[in-house]
Design a protein around this motif. Structure first.
Motif, short mmCIF file in Angstrom:
data_model
loop_
_atom_site.label_atom_id
_atom_site.label_comp_id
_atom_site.label_asym_id
_atom_site.label_seq_id
_atom_site.Cartn_x
_atom_site.Cartn_y
_atom_site.Cartn_z
N GLU A 8 -48.26 -40.24 33.59
CA GLU A 8 -49.01 -40.43 32.34
C GLU A 8 -48.17 -39.99 31.14
O GLU A 8 -48.21 -40.62 30.07
CB GLU A 8 -50.33 -39.65 32.41
N SER A 28 -45.69 -42.73 30.41
CA SER A 28 -46.38 -43.84 29.77
C SER A 28 -46.70 -43.52 28.31
O SER A 28 -46.54 -44.37 27.42
CB SER A 28 -47.67 -44.15 30.54
N TYR A 29 -47.13 -42.28 28.06
CA TYR A 29 -47.46 -41.88 26.69
C TYR A 29 -46.22 -41.92 25.80
O TYR A 29 -46.27 -42.42 24.68
CB TYR A 29 -48.09 -40.48 26.68
N ASP A 39 -49.02 -35.18 36.47
CA ASP A 39 -49.17 -35.64 35.08
C ASP A 39 -47.93 -36.38 34.55
O ASP A 39 -47.96 -36.93 33.45
CB ASP A 39 -49.49 -34.46 34.16
#
Length: 148
Positions: free
Chosen positions: A30, A33-34, A27
């Motif tokens: 991601e 990126s978040y 994870d």
């Protein structure tokens, strides 16, 4: 001068609560990126976001119209809410209180970028706590050992 101009590079680091390996390795991309998206939304463009399962590093440009504490609050609040929505594994997820934030010279941006990009390899040799102590010493930041 009729305008306000600034370009402040910030190296930000913060950990998961109790420095537990709370973020699953799969994870992490991601999450990075978040967090980059959060920074874009507060007009503090990220150069790189990286880290490992128990802490995050961010190199970004701090917008002159936002306080550092507000930027950090927004990153932690939004990313915590987002990751809790990824399922039961993250139901108790939390960031640890506090953070480390250090100014970065324009001439060192590439060095810090490579450093953040190599976190997985780097932390095979040194813990997050020891790493933070090195930063604090290098920047002359006084701290209370009990809160690290």
């Amino acid at each position: 001068m009729p305008q306000s101009l600034s370009k402040n590079y910030i190296h930000l680091t913060f950990s998961t609560k109790y420095r537990k390996d709370s973020i699953r390795k799969e994870d992490l991309p991601e999450m990075f990126s978040y967090i980059s998206g959060i920074l874009k939304n507060v007009d503090c463009p990220s150069i790189i976001v990286g880290g490992i399962t128990n802490h995050i590093h961010v190199l970004c440009v701090l917008n002159k119209n936002i306080a550092l504490t507000k930027m950090v609050e927004e990153i932690k609040k939004s990313s915590s809410k987002w990751i809790k929505g990824k399922g039961i594994y993250y139901q108790w997820f939390a960031w640890q209180e506090g953070y480390g934030a250090f100014s970065v010279s324009q001439s060192k941006v590439d060095v810090v970028t490579r450093y953040i990009g190599g976190q997985e390899e780097h932390h095979k040799k040194i813990s997050f706590e020891d790493e933070l102590k090195i930063f604090l010493k290098e920047y002359g930041v006084e701290y209370n050992e009990q809160y690290l």
